[in-house]
Design a protein around this motif. Structure first.
Motif, mmCIF file in Angstrom:
data_model
loop_
_atom_site.group_PDB
_atom_site.id
_atom_site.type_symbol
_atom_site.label_atom_id
_atom_site.label_comp_id
_atom_site.label_asym_id
_atom_site.label_seq_id
_atom_site.Cartn_x
_atom_site.Cartn_y
_atom_site.Cartn_z
ATOM 1 N N ALA A 129 41.062 -91.424 -35.443
ATOM 2 C CA ALA A 129 41.507 -92.937 -35.837
ATOM 3 C C ALA A 129 41.402 -92.388 -37.725
ATOM 4 C CB ALA A 129 39.983 -93.763 -35.909
ATOM 5 N N GLU A 130 42.446 -93.358 -38.576
ATOM 6 C CA GLU A 130 42.739 -92.599 -39.799
ATOM 7 C C GLU A 130 41.820 -93.377 -40.865
ATOM 8 O OE1 GLU A 130 45.820 -94.438 -42.768
ATOM 9 O OE2 GLU A 130 46.359 -93.502 -40.765
ATOM 10 N N GLN A 131 41.584 -93.584 -41.584
ATOM 11 C CA GLN A 131 41.041 -94.196 -42.415
ATOM 12 C C GLN A 131 41.313 -93.353 -43.817
ATOM 13 O OE1 GLN A 131 36.500 -93.711 -42.328
ATOM 14 N NE2 GLN A 131 36.017 -93.231 -43.801
ATOM 15 N N PRO A 132 41.594 -94.328 -45.391
ATOM 16 C CA PRO A 132 41.719 -94.109 -46.514
ATOM 17 C C PRO A 132 40.632 -93.558 -46.842
ATOM 18 C CG PRO A 132 41.430 -96.682 -46.081
ATOM 19 C CD PRO A 132 41.351 -95.877 -45.097
ATOM 20 N N LEU A 133 40.746 -92.360 -48.274
ATOM 21 C CA LEU A 133 40.220 -91.388 -48.865
ATOM 22 C C LEU A 133 40.224 -91.932 -50.455
ATOM 23 C CD1 LEU A 133 39.934 -88.661 -47.568
ATOM 24 C CD2 LEU A 133 37.840 -90.560 -47.031
ATOM 25 N N SER A 134 39.475 -91.568 -51.170
ATOM 26 C CA SER A 134 39.374 -92.744 -52.474
ATOM 27 C C SER A 134 40.191 -90.779 -53.436
ATOM 28 C CB SER A 134 38.261 -92.908 -53.458
ATOM 29 O OG SER A 134 36.672 -92.215 -53.340
ATOM 30 N N LEU A 135 40.074 -89.787 -52.456
ATOM 31 C CA LEU A 135 40.882 -88.758 -52.899
ATOM 32 C C LEU A 135 41.976 -88.793 -53.716
ATOM 33 C CD1 LEU A 135 39.403 -85.895 -50.851
ATOM 34 C CD2 LEU A 135 37.808 -86.062 -52.581
ATOM 35 N N ARG A 136 41.915 -88.494 -54.456
ATOM 36 C CA ARG A 136 43.187 -87.762 -55.464
ATOM 37 C C ARG A 136 44.105 -87.284 -54.615
ATOM 38 N NH1 ARG A 136 42.752 -86.273 -61.621
ATOM 39 N NH2 ARG A 136 41.837 -88.215 -62.376
ATOM 40 N N PRO A 137 45.857 -87.182 -54.060
ATOM 41 C CA PRO A 137 46.541 -86.661 -53.839
ATOM 42 C C PRO A 137 46.190 -84.737 -54.533
ATOM 43 C CG PRO A 137 47.684 -88.092 -54.220
ATOM 44 C CD PRO A 137 46.680 -88.238 -54.887
ATOM 45 N N PHE A 138 46.065 -84.424 -52.615
ATOM 46 C CA PHE A 138 45.760 -82.943 -53.237
ATOM 47 C C PHE A 138 47.098 -81.820 -52.282
ATOM 48 C CE2 PHE A 138 43.486 -83.566 -49.495
ATOM 49 C CZ PHE A 138 44.257 -83.116 -48.564
ATOM 50 N N ALA A 139 47.159 -80.107 -52.886
ATOM 51 C CA ALA A 139 47.857 -79.486 -52.116
ATOM 52 C C ALA A 139 46.916 -78.273 -51.536
ATOM 53 C CB ALA A 139 48.298 -78.401 -53.340
ATOM 54 N N ILE A 140 45.571 -78.576 -52.067
ATOM 55 C CA ILE A 140 44.330 -77.642 -52.024
ATOM 56 C C ILE A 140 43.130 -78.627 -51.782
ATOM 57 C CG2 ILE A 140 43.029 -75.862 -52.709
ATOM 58 C CD1 ILE A 140 45.528 -74.657 -53.664
ATOM 59 N N LEU A 141 42.967 -78.712 -50.645
ATOM 60 C CA LEU A 141 41.468 -78.924 -50.853
ATOM 61 C C LEU A 141 40.428 -77.595 -49.982
ATOM 62 C CD1 LEU A 141 39.894 -81.570 -51.370
ATOM 63 C CD2 LEU A 141 40.420 -82.059 -48.725
ATOM 64 N N LYS A 142 38.905 -77.729 -51.097
ATOM 65 C CA LYS A 142 37.941 -76.867 -50.463
ATOM 66 C C LYS A 142 36.377 -77.629 -50.422
ATOM 67 C CE LYS A 142 39.785 -73.601 -49.529
ATOM 68 N NZ LYS A 142 40.476 -72.367 -50.187
ATOM 69 N N ARG A 143 35.246 -77.395 -49.631
ATOM 70 C CA ARG A 143 34.761 -77.849 -49.529
ATOM 71 C C ARG A 143 33.301 -76.550 -50.226
ATOM 72 N NH1 ARG A 143 33.417 -81.509 -44.836
ATOM 73 N NH2 ARG A 143 32.183 -82.552 -45.840
ATOM 74 N N ALA A 144 32.601 -77.095 -51.492
ATOM 75 C CA ALA A 144 31.340 -76.456 -51.597
ATOM 76 C C ALA A 144 30.257 -76.525 -51.580
ATOM 77 C CB ALA A 144 31.912 -75.276 -52.206
ATOM 78 N N ASP A 145 28.814 -76.160 -51.788
ATOM 79 C CA ASP A 145 27.910 -76.809 -52.249
ATOM 80 C C ASP A 145 27.555 -75.998 -53.791
ATOM 81 O OD1 ASP A 145 25.229 -78.055 -53.162
ATOM 82 O OD2 ASP A 145 23.527 -76.965 -52.098
ATOM 83 N N LEU A 146 27.969 -76.635 -55.015
ATOM 84 C CA LEU A 146 28.081 -76.191 -56.499
ATOM 85 C C LEU A 146 26.676 -76.242 -57.138
ATOM 86 C CD1 LEU A 146 32.282 -76.989 -57.031
ATOM 87 C CD2 LEU A 146 31.017 -75.109 -55.767
ATOM 88 N N ASP A 147 26.000 -77.025 -56.667
ATOM 89 C CA ASP A 147 24.874 -77.483 -57.438
ATOM 90 C C ASP A 147 23.916 -77.029 -56.784
ATOM 91 O OD1 ASP A 147 25.140 -79.657 -56.316
ATOM 92 O OD2 ASP A 147 25.082 -81.351 -57.298
ATOM 93 N N PHE A 219 38.535 -65.639 -62.604
ATOM 94 C CA PHE A 219 37.361 -66.501 -62.115
ATOM 95 C C PHE A 219 36.467 -67.552 -62.452
ATOM 96 C CE2 PHE A 219 36.748 -61.685 -59.832
ATOM 97 C CZ PHE A 219 36.175 -62.159 -59.443
ATOM 98 N N LEU A 220 36.244 -68.391 -62.465
ATOM 99 C CA LEU A 220 35.204 -69.328 -63.111
ATOM 100 C C LEU A 220 33.856 -69.070 -62.526
ATOM 101 C CD1 LEU A 220 37.544 -72.668 -62.668
ATOM 102 C CD2 LEU A 220 37.278 -70.744 -64.925
ATOM 103 N N LYS A 221 32.837 -68.869 -63.732
ATOM 104 C CA LYS A 221 31.377 -67.845 -63.194
ATOM 105 C C LYS A 221 30.230 -69.898 -63.103
ATOM 106 C CE LYS A 221 31.367 -63.774 -61.876
ATOM 107 N NZ LYS A 221 30.655 -63.138 -62.777
ATOM 108 N N ASN A 222 29.413 -69.924 -62.243
ATOM 109 C CA ASN A 222 28.771 -71.255 -62.189
ATOM 110 C C ASN A 222 27.351 -70.767 -63.104
ATOM 111 O OD1 ASN A 222 27.191 -73.674 -61.535
ATOM 112 N ND2 ASN A 222 27.914 -73.321 -59.147
ATOM 113 N N ASP A 223 26.899 -71.461 -63.523
ATOM 114 C CA ASP A 223 25.411 -71.246 -64.195
ATOM 115 C C ASP A 223 24.757 -72.024 -63.803
ATOM 116 O OD1 ASP A 223 25.601 -74.219 -65.271
ATOM 117 O OD2 ASP A 223 25.565 -73.880 -67.204
ATOM 118 N N GLY A 224 24.652 -72.288 -62.092
ATOM 119 C CA GLY A 224 24.070 -73.209 -62.187
ATOM 120 C C GLY A 224 23.846 -75.024 -62.089
ATOM 121 N N ASN A 225 24.443 -75.169 -63.474
ATOM 122 C CA ASN A 225 24.465 -76.903 -63.053
ATOM 123 C C ASN A 225 26.207 -77.411 -62.811
ATOM 124 O OD1 ASN A 225 21.699 -77.229 -63.599
ATOM 125 N ND2 ASN A 225 22.639 -75.761 -65.315
#
Length: 801
Positions: A129-147, A219-225
């Motif tokens: 079932a199609e559902q619209p999203l408020s994400l900007r259009p993308f060519a690359i999409l990833k998921r990660a728990d950054l915080d 790299f973009l190193k994450n400082d934990g925040n």
């Protein structure tokens, strides 16, 4: 990893179109003529434990659809009649959007000539079932728990509205809607999310451009925040893939593309304890695509390269770690994807090929070496630590992949909705072929997890993206967890101690490291805790807090061991108003923050520290002199020239023998020596501090055999027989022994009898009296020389009762 110039030269000369050695072509699927274009991906869309083939198709008439080949029909392929009408898709990602443990399809593209994003929510039975999203259009999409709050952020890049903030970072709310919380000034051509330095925080590796004419890879190193700091960047852009090549537990990154001058490159960003070096690779392709995984079930990461060489020939190969390779079909190839179709641990390939019609072609991996799933993680624990939640599980083993290289996929659930994994919770099979979302870490420190039910499931994933059985853990109250409160002066440091396998964490910095000590400083506001796996449960957890108390006098005592006459450095933290060093032996030592001291005998070194607000610390360090008590046996021994003997040293941790003449290995505790002349060997033993002691062994080399000059036949089990040493064979041999009257008391004509049994001090069964006896030897050695004992044909011995 071996990268051969021979292979690259071959790629420059010819197109690689031969059938792959490890991959067998299955009956292909001819798509209807009405389908003009398509994209494909492996994913288990019906949760039956077998990967399906997802097709995003566009008809000749311009209509777009989701279509499917059910995984268990691949041997007799059937295009499912079930399909879903979609918008015109330019990019898509298969992921569990609504956290229901079913894979959905998030897309970016055109709808009514407007660039939008949407999700096709899996309804089961290949219905979406199609559902619209408020994400900007993308060519690359990833998921990660950054915080580390237990919820995965969404990172979208590649189709920005402006060049100001081309990559957006989104948080997903409880109602599954999105809000932008940060942006990165880079338009990505490739994006990888993984913990690059092992600190428990997910970092980014990005390749793309910060402006239309300014390239950037690094790299973009994450400082934990979720604050990202650039590291090891360069003016290049391309495509990427990740995997642990050297088995150190940290991912390496492969990048292929072009630099700012338009010159092609391929590089490996190789890890070394969290630091990286960019290593150039000889293979260079245009329009390169990379995929890193274990294709031949030996546990080592291999690299799949696809693109065109300098002559425009299509290249589609898998390069194995040992340097050999497979070639995959590349003629009329539009797209290909890798996945483990049957969950047998061997990665398969699906291709979209344009002939007179579009074909879906499957190549099944025929690698003979079986790849078992990783073991089940054990001891899944979720422990509260001052408002945080600490997750831990034991790393299992695997039949091929090094334990350090296993990744872990973590599914969290509780009173709220948290991150999902890429495995089915019921059949425990992978839903997509991907590394675990927690990388190689077997822990996670979560923040902002409210009270109430909370549990998690963990699956180990090997280098072939093959998942094992689940470990399930839940949060355990820790009312009995140990908390140590420390009183520290301003600027004081304190060393925390624990068993060597202990893991150290802090709220400010996440994972600190593993070891028996960790140093904290009073100048930092933080909470530190340790976890010792061998203890298990809440007993393994220890929390540390500290307060600044300056109106106090503290005395601290410690003990150190040093080598005699070796220099030792004592230091203090910065910030003390006065510093006074003293020694019981040498008295005053100065007032510098750091001193050098040479220990000639046991001593006590004391430093008195005072700060500007009334705190005094007296630190006393007892110094002991460490000298290894090195001994060697035998201290003296005789051998026949050409023979050998083992010397054994004790009393130290490591050894070094001199001279090295006649030694095979001079660093053994028990070397076998074969000197050609009499040699005095000296062994130097070193303890764990590097302190040394010595001992000696004299090896006397006889040119012929030898016989002792004394023996004691008193039946005490020691030296009871008079034997000959050093002889192995001789012709016309005889050994005779006479008393002082010249009477024969013993004779043998057998070399072995003289060597192994000898004379026991009797004559015809009667014990002979103590005193001096005389011997004579005759015989001829193999080289024609006379048999001699102690260099002579006759001599005397003493019998002692």
């Amino acid at each position: 990893m071996k990268r051969t110039w021979t292979l690259w030269c071959f790629l420059l000369m010819v197109a690689m179109t031969a059938t792959a050695q490890h991959f067998a072509k299955q009956p292909d699927i001819v798509l209807p003529d009405s389908i003009g274009t398509a994209s494909t991906q492996w994913a288990d869309l019906d949760n039956d434990g077998v990967l399906d083939i997802l097709l995003l198709t566009k008809s000749q008439g311009g209509r777009s659809y989701l279509q499917f080949v059910k995984g268990d029909t691949v041997n007799t392929p059937v295009l499912s009649a079930q399909k879903t009408r979609t918008m015109e898709v330019s990019a898509f990602v298969v992921t569990d959007y609504n956290r229901d443990n079913r894979m959905d399809v998030v897309v970016s593209g055109l709808k009514n000539a407007v660039r939008v994003t949407a999700v096709y929510v899996n309804q089961g039975g290949f219905g979406f079932a199609e559902q619209p999203l408020s994400l900007r259009p993308f060519a690359i999409l990833k998921r990660a728990d950054l915080d580390n709050n237990g919820r995965e952020e969404w990172i979208a890049s590649g189709e920005p509205w402006t060049w100001d903030y081309p990559t957006s970072l989104y948080s997903q709310r409880d109602d599954l809607s999105f809000t932008v919380f940060d942006s990165l000034k880079i338009k990505a051509t490739a994006l990888e999310t993984f913990d690059a330095d092992g600190d428990g925080d997910i970092d980014l590796f990005v390749s793309g451009s910060v402006k239309p004419d300014s390239l950037c890879t690094g790299f973009l190193k994450n400082d934990g925040n979720s604050y990202f700091k650039p590291y090891l960047t360069s003016s290049r852009q391309g495509t990427t893939s990740i995997g642990d090549m050297n088995g150190d537990g940290l991912f390496d990154v492969w990048v292929a593309g072009k630099d700012k001058n338009g010159t092609g490159f391929t590089s490996l960003y190789q890890s070394n304890k969290g630091l990286y070096a960019s290593v150039p690779l000889p293979i260079t392709l245009n329009h390169a695509q990379l995929f890193v995984a274990d294709f031949n079930s030996n546990g080592v990461a291999d690299v799949q390269y696809r693109g065109t060489n300098a002559e425009g020939d299509a290249v589609n190969i898998i390069e194995y770690a040992a340097g050999d390779y497979d070639t995959l079909e590349s003629v009329n190839l539009i797209q290909q994807a890798v996945g483990d179709l049957e969950h047998d641990g061997d990665l398969d390939v699906v291709q979209l090929v344009q002939e007179t019609a579009l074909h879906v072609v499957i190549y099944k991996n025929t690698e003979a070496q079986k790849n078992k799933a990783p073991g089940t993680p054990a001891k899944g624990l979720a422990l509260p630590v001052f408002g945080r939640t600490f997750l831990y599980w034991e790393k299992p083993g695997d039949d091929h992949t090094p334990k350090a290289s296993l990744t872990f996929d973590v599914f969290l659930n509780g009173a709220q909705e948290y991150q999902t994994g890429s495995f089915d919770l019921l059949n425990e099979k992978r839903l997509v072929s991907a590394h675990g979302n927690n990388g190689t870490n077997n822990f996670k420190l979560l923040r902002d997890i409210p009270a109430g039910a909370f549990n998690f499931s963990v699956q180990a994933v090997d280098n072939a993206l093959h998942g094992g059985a689940l470990c399930i853990g839940g949060r355990t109250p820790c009312a009995d967890a140990t908390t140590e409160e420390l009183s520290l002066c301003k600027n004081e440091q304190a060393d925390l101690t624990a068993p060597p396998e202990t893991l150290w964490f802090s709220f400010a910095s996440g994972f600190l490291g593993q070891g028996s000590t960790w140093t904290i400083g009073a100048d930092k506001t933080d909470t530190v805790f340790s976890y010792t796996p061998a203890r298990g449960g809440c007993a393994a957890l220890k929390r540390y807090t500290w307060k600044i108390k300056n109106d106090t006098i503290k005395t601290e005592r410690s003990q150190r061991y040093v080598c005699k006459d070796a220099p030792i450095t004592f230091t203090t933290e910065p910030g003390w108003q006065t510093i006074t060093w003293m020694s019981d032996v040498k008295k005053g030592l100065g007032s510098a923050p750091s001193i050098n001291y040479t220990a000639t005998q046991p001593d006590t070194v004391t430093v008195v520290l005072t700060n500007d607000v009334g705190c005094t610390i007296i630190r006393k360090t007892g110094l002991g002199i460490s000298v290894p008590d090195v001994k060697v046996t035998p201290e003296e021994v005789k051998i026949l020239k050409g023979s050998s003997v083992q010397l054994t040293a004790t009393g130290a941790a490591s050894y070094s023998w001199t001279p090295t003449t006649g030694l095979i290995d001079a660093n053994l505790s028990g070397p076998v020596v074969s000197p050609t002349v009499t040699t005095l060997y000296t062994v130097t033993g070193y303890d764990s501090l590097g302190c040394q002691g010595t001992a000696h062994a004299n090896v006397i080399v006889e040119v012929s055999g030898f016989i002792p000059n004394l023996f004691t036949p008193n039946e005490d089990g020691q030296n009871d027989e008079l034997r000959v040493y050093g002889l192995t064979s001789a012709q016309n041999f005889s050994l005779s022994i006479y008393n002082r009257e010249g009477n024969l008391v013993f004779k043998t004509q057998d070399v072995n009898d003289a060597v192994q049994r000898g004379w026991d001090g009797t004559r015809n069964g009667s014990r002979q009296p103590a005193g001096v006896y005389f011997w004579k030897v005759k015989g001829v050695l193999a080289d024609g020389e006379k048999v001699l004992l102690n260099g002579k044909e006759s001599g005397s011995i003493v019998l002692v009762r």
